[in-house]
Structures are given as C-alpha cells and as structure tokens.
Design a protein around this motif. Structure first.
Motif, PDB file in Angstrom:
ATOM      1  N   LEU B  39     -14.191   5.179  11.898  1.00 40.87           N
ATOM      2  CA  LEU B  39     -14.759   6.356  11.245  1.00 40.87           C
ATOM      3  C   LEU B  39     -14.914   6.100   9.744  1.00 40.87           C
ATOM      4  O   LEU B  39     -15.922   6.465   9.135  1.00 40.87           O
ATOM      5  CB  LEU B  39     -13.851   7.557  11.496  1.00 40.87           C
ATOM      6  CG  LEU B  39     -14.340   8.944  11.084  1.00 40.87           C
ATOM      7  CD1 LEU B  39     -15.713   9.238  11.631  1.00 40.87           C
ATOM      8  CD2 LEU B  39     -13.347  10.009  11.542  1.00 40.87           C
ATOM      9  N   ALA B  42     -17.959   3.964   9.274  1.00 36.47           N
ATOM     10  CA  ALA B  42     -19.215   4.690   9.458  1.00 36.47           C
ATOM     11  C   ALA B  42     -19.553   5.521   8.227  1.00 36.47           C
ATOM     12  O   ALA B  42     -20.708   5.572   7.783  1.00 36.47           O
ATOM     13  CB  ALA B  42     -19.105   5.585  10.691  1.00 36.47           C
ATOM     14  N   ILE B  43     -18.556   6.168   7.660  1.00 32.73           N
ATOM     15  CA  ILE B  43     -18.806   7.015   6.499  1.00 32.73           C
ATOM     16  C   ILE B  43     -19.157   6.174   5.280  1.00 32.73           C
ATOM     17  O   ILE B  43     -20.068   6.504   4.512  1.00 32.73           O
ATOM     18  CB  ILE B  43     -17.585   7.919   6.236  1.00 32.73           C
ATOM     19  CG1 ILE B  43     -17.471   8.960   7.353  1.00 32.73           C
ATOM     20  CG2 ILE B  43     -17.671   8.595   4.876  1.00 32.73           C
ATOM     21  CD1 ILE B  43     -16.191   9.737   7.360  1.00 32.73           C
ATOM     22  N   ALA B  46     -22.644   5.060   5.609  1.00 35.46           N
ATOM     23  CA  ALA B  46     -23.578   6.151   5.336  1.00 35.46           C
ATOM     24  C   ALA B  46     -23.715   6.378   3.838  1.00 35.46           C
ATOM     25  O   ALA B  46     -24.813   6.618   3.329  1.00 35.46           O
ATOM     26  CB  ALA B  46     -23.099   7.432   6.020  1.00 35.46           C
ATOM     27  N   PRO B  71     -27.981   9.064   8.089  1.00 36.38           N
ATOM     28  CA  PRO B  71     -27.970   8.516   9.446  1.00 36.38           C
ATOM     29  C   PRO B  71     -27.197   9.404  10.403  1.00 36.38           C
ATOM     30  O   PRO B  71     -26.370  10.209   9.986  1.00 36.38           O
ATOM     31  CB  PRO B  71     -27.280   7.159   9.285  1.00 36.38           C
ATOM     32  CG  PRO B  71     -26.566   7.236   7.999  1.00 36.38           C
ATOM     33  CD  PRO B  71     -27.335   8.179   7.125  1.00 36.38           C
ATOM     34  N   ARG B  73     -24.599  10.855  13.092  1.00 34.19           N
ATOM     35  CA  ARG B  73     -23.152  10.735  13.070  1.00 34.19           C
ATOM     36  C   ARG B  73     -22.701   9.708  14.083  1.00 34.19           C
ATOM     37  O   ARG B  73     -23.268   9.563  15.148  1.00 34.19           O
ATOM     38  CB  ARG B  73     -22.522  12.074  13.400  1.00 34.19           C
ATOM     39  CG  ARG B  73     -22.635  13.061  12.276  1.00 34.19           C
ATOM     40  CD  ARG B  73     -21.905  14.308  12.595  1.00 34.19           C
ATOM     41  NE  ARG B  73     -22.253  14.782  13.924  1.00 34.19           N
ATOM     42  CZ  ARG B  73     -21.775  15.892  14.441  1.00 34.19           C
ATOM     43  NH1 ARG B  73     -20.939  16.601  13.754  1.00 34.19           N
ATOM     44  NH2 ARG B  73     -22.103  16.281  15.636  1.00 34.19           N
ATOM     45  N   VAL B  74     -21.657   9.050  13.733  1.00 36.98           N
ATOM     46  CA  VAL B  74     -21.069   8.063  14.629  1.00 36.98           C
ATOM     47  C   VAL B  74     -19.664   8.509  14.908  1.00 36.98           C
ATOM     48  O   VAL B  74     -18.860   8.671  13.999  1.00 36.98           O
ATOM     49  CB  VAL B  74     -21.051   6.665  13.967  1.00 36.98           C
ATOM     50  CG1 VAL B  74     -20.303   5.688  14.844  1.00 36.98           C
ATOM     51  CG2 VAL B  74     -22.473   6.200  13.726  1.00 36.98           C
ATOM     52  N   LEU B  75     -19.356   8.746  16.170  1.00 33.52           N
ATOM     53  CA  LEU B  75     -18.007   9.140  16.524  1.00 33.52           C
ATOM     54  C   LEU B  75     -17.457   8.072  17.451  1.00 33.52           C
ATOM     55  O   LEU B  75     -17.643   8.127  18.658  1.00 33.52           O
ATOM     56  CB  LEU B  75     -18.004  10.509  17.224  1.00 33.52           C
ATOM     57  CG  LEU B  75     -18.370  11.681  16.329  1.00 33.52           C
ATOM     58  CD1 LEU B  75     -18.450  12.962  17.100  1.00 33.52           C
ATOM     59  CD2 LEU B  75     -17.364  11.826  15.193  1.00 33.52           C
TER      60      LEU B  75
END
Lengths: 218, 268
Positions: B39, B42-43, B46, B71, B73-75
């Motif tokens: 996480l 990913a942030i 971004a 972009p 969201r990536v979870l």
C-alpha cells in the motif's frame, strides 16, 4: 513543544514543495504521518480492509489537491480534515450507526456498554463511582490491581463502545497529537464541544483502565 | 468548566492533555498497526506519477503516464496482521533499496583501483636490478603499497559514510530525474513570467472584453503550464523567494521545451 512546532513547519514546507512539483518531498511527509492516520481509520472502522480503502482515498485526494495547499494551514489539520470527510462519507454510505466500531453491528451501544461495564466493575455499571461504597468481589473490584495487558484490552473494548464523535476526538488527540483548536478545525465542532467530547471519552476510558474517580463523600 | 465534572475529573483531564494519564499509557500499549508495504508503494507511486507532467512521464520507465485523474486505487492483498512495536512516529520506513545504485559499484571500483595500484607496486623493477636499487625499489614498493592500502581504506570508509548518510538522510530523487536548471536572476525571471502571463491572458480574451465581462475559465481548463507559472508568482509575492526559485527551477526542468524557458535562462 518546540520539536512539534519544528515538525509542523517542516510538514508545511514539504507539502508546499510537493505542490510545486518537488516529488522527493512527498516521501518523508508520508512516512511521518502514515502510521497515525492508518490507526485513526483502523480504530474507527474496526477492520483492516475498510481502513486500507479509506487510507488510500485520503492520500489520493491529498495528491490531487496538492497545488491548493496553503502553508498557513497546519498540515495535520489539512490531512485529517480530508480523513474526517472520508470517514463520514463512508459511514453515510454504509448506513451504519455512528456509535459502534463493530462491523457486524449486532449490538446496540447500550448492550455493549453493559457487557463491558459488568466485566470491568459493577460500580461502573450501576453508575456509582465510589470506591468506598463498592461491596462486590474484592478480586474483581476497583481495588484489585489490573495488569498492563488487562488495562490495554479493556481500553480497546471501551474505545469501540464510544460514540463516533468521542472516539474520533480521542484518536485525533492520541494519534495525531492535536490540540483542542485543531480538533475543532478538523471536525467542524467548536472548541467547547471538542472539550466536552474529550472529557466524556476520558471518563469512559478511565473507568475501563481502572482509574476511577472516587465519589465525593457526603 | 463543563458541568458535572469534579476537580478530580479536571485534574485527570489536565494530566491527559499533558500525556501523563494511565489512559494514554494503556493506549500506547495497543498494537501499532501500520499500512502494508504494498500500500505504501502504491501511494508513493501515485504521488510521483501525479507530479510529473505528461510529456516527461512518457520518457520515464518507472512512472506510469497517467497524470489526471490520479491512477486507479490499488488494494493489494493484505498479509496477516503482525505486531509492530518499533514505530516511533517519525521514523522514515522506506525500502532499503533507496540507496543510490552507484554506491556499491563505486566502492568496488575503488577497491579494484587500489588492488591494481598494489599490483604495480609489488611487481616494481625487474629482478636483474642491483642490490642497492633492489632495496630502494622494495622500499618504494612498500610505501606505494601502504599508500594504496590507505587510499583503499579511505575509499571504503567514505563509501560506508555515504551509505550511512543516505540511509539516515532524506530519500534521494529518483534516478531518472535530471538535474534542475539553475536560476541566476530571480527578479528578472519573475518580471518575465508576469509579462508572459499577462500576454497569455490578452491573447485568450475576446475582442469585446472591454464591454462584456469575460467568463472565468474553470480551474480544470487552465493549462498546467500557466497554473505553474501563476503559482511561482504567488509564492514570490507572498514573500517566499526560496520556494519561488525552487518552483521555477522545477518548472524549467519539467517544461524545458516551453518558449519561455530559454528566455528565463538567458539563452538565445
């Protein structure tokens, strides 16, 4: 206090620099605030999946609005204002009662409080705070010493039973280190309301960890 | 004071605000959960992607090309929650691979050079040299060897020190970002930007704007380039010349092909 002021000024500078396109300024800002913000969501949502989603939402909104950040606004207020809005939106969409962190929603607040109170202390359940008048089991009474682990577990349970406003106020204080004015700016309440929420939350949590205030002798 | 609160409640509240409450102690003992590393990644990705203009994003391999909107969201799948009690609130938790890639090769190169130097020193003059010259050569070889070893040790110490500085200092810029152009005359640059923005506004305004109120363009229709220039002026006018300079240098890096950039840098 001085360290907090320096850190606040540093946050504002980092966010301003990121807003003007300095990419490396974002990483230290994120590293400093990711833990407290994440726990702010976990403690209020009760599950990691929802916390992940809201946590990411906040940072993406912050990234999108990076150019609108004004250095005169404390960064923590800016960040947690976004977080507060995300949380409120989430609760509205889910249609859940705003007084319980339990995802199952199986218990009403009063039932949870009673269950917790009976386990903690009959004096608390009866609404009587007096150490002198308590006449229950000495092994479970307020005079019995609680271990650190017991206090922690009771605090966790009591935190989940707090109304959302009180829990959020407590978390903004404990996790984000905010003062009453800053909490008011984040939640949209006035300073007196913030103080009242914090006082009430503290009463409940003090009872949970065994830090009861003895009643006035009459 | 709020009604219903006794003096002990007020004292407990004051203690809580001072961080001396058993409630705070018990809270501090709760598990210090943190977001998953995926996480974090990913942030951070971004944040990097959003701050890079579209034209430059295509030139990089590490950042995705999307700029607006952010972009998706990536979870990532969460690992089982683990106790993590080493959070002190302000420690940068970044992947260990943030150190520059050239640290290890540089240290190795220093070692190789030192080894080559030692090799040449040891080989020295041919065995056919007389005893006197041989002794002198041995002395020179020994001193050269000592010097090489000292240089090697110094190179290794410098590499270690730099590594420590890198680990403890703020994260270095990504390797694909080139150095920023330097602004030598900020005031002249600011004046030029002001003229540039005024000129741009005049070109966009309709001919009869003197009699009719021109509509205000929505924020999302203002070109990023103009918005960046306006931000630079805003920072300067608010008394932040250092930030304005930084913002301008970043603009010159990101918009190197903009007509105003060579004029700001004083190039023909």
């Amino acid at each position: 206090m001085l360290a907090l002021m320096v850190e606040a000024a540093d946050d504002a500078l980092l966010m301003t620099r990121y807003g003007i396109g300095d990419v490396p300024s974002f990483a230290p800002l994120y590293a400093r605030h990711k833990g407290p913000l994440y726990r702010y969501f976990v403690r209020q949502c009760g599950n990691a999946e929802t916390a992940d989603e809201l946590f990411q939402d906040v940072w993406l909104r912050l990234i999108k609005a990076r150019e609108r950040f004004e250095p005169r606004v404390p960064f923590t207020v800016y960040l947690y204002r976004i977080a507060h809005n995300c949380l409120v939106e989430h609760f509205r969409k889910s249609g859940r009662a705003l007084t319980s962190a339990s995802d199952t929603g199986q218990f009403r607040v009063e039932e949870i409080r009673e269950a917790v109170a009976e386990e903690i202390d009959p004096a608390f359940a009866s609404g009587r705070w007096s150490l002198v008048e308590w006449d229950g089991d000495p092994a479970r009474g307020p005079g019995a010493a609680l271990t650190g682990a017991e206090r922690t577990e009771r605090l966790r349970m009591a935190l989940e039973t707090l109304p959302m406003e009180q829990r959020e106020t407590f978390l903004l204080r404990e996790e984000a280190g905010m003062g009453l004015a800053e909490i008011a700016a984040v939640t949209g309440a006035n300073a007196e309301a913030v103080k009242s929420r914090l006082l009430n939350a503290l009463k409940t949590l003090r009872a949970a960890v065994g830090d009861l205030a003895p009643a006035d002798s009459r | 004071m709020s009604s219903g609160n006794g003096p002990q409640d007020d004292a407990a509240f004051a203690a809580f605000l001072a961080g001396e409450s058993p409630v705070s102690t018990a809270y501090d003992n709760l598990e210090r959960v943190e977001p998953a590393p995926a996480l974090d990644a990913a942030i951070l990705a971004a944040a990097k992607a959003a701050a890079i203009p579209v034209g430059r994003a295509a030139a990089t391999t590490a950042a995705p090309a999307a700029l607006n909107p952010p972009p998706a969201r990536v979870l990532p799948a969460r690992p089982p929650p683990a106790e993590d009690d080493d959070d002190d609130g302000d420690t940068a938790v970044l992947p260990a691979a943030r150190r520059p890639r050239w640290i290890i090769p540089a240290a190795l190169a220093a070692g190789v050079l030192a080894a080559v130097g030692i090799g040449f020193s040891v080989s020295g003059p041919s065995p056919a040299v007389s005893d006197g010259k041989s002794a002198l050569a041995s002395l020179f070889a020994r001193r050269a060897r000592e010097r090489s070893e000292a240089e090697k040790a110094a190179a290794e110490a410098a590499a270690r020190e730099l590594e420590v500085m890198v680990m403890e200092g703020p994260p270095l810029p990504p390797s694909f970002e080139p150095d920023r152009p330097q602004v030598t005359d900020l005031e002249a640059s600011i004046a030029l930007i002001r003229r540039e923005l005024v000129s741009a506004e005049r070109q966009e305004a309709p001919a009869d704007s003197a009699t009719a109120e021109a509509p205000v363009a929505p924020a999302d229709m203002i070109q990023p380039r103009d918005r960046r220039l306006a931000k630079i002026l805003e920072l300067y006018d608010e008394g932040n010349p250092d930030l304005a300079r930084d913002a301008l240098e970043i603009f010159l890096r990101d918009f190197s092909d903009d007509p105003v950039s060579p004029r700001i840098l004083g190039k023909p």
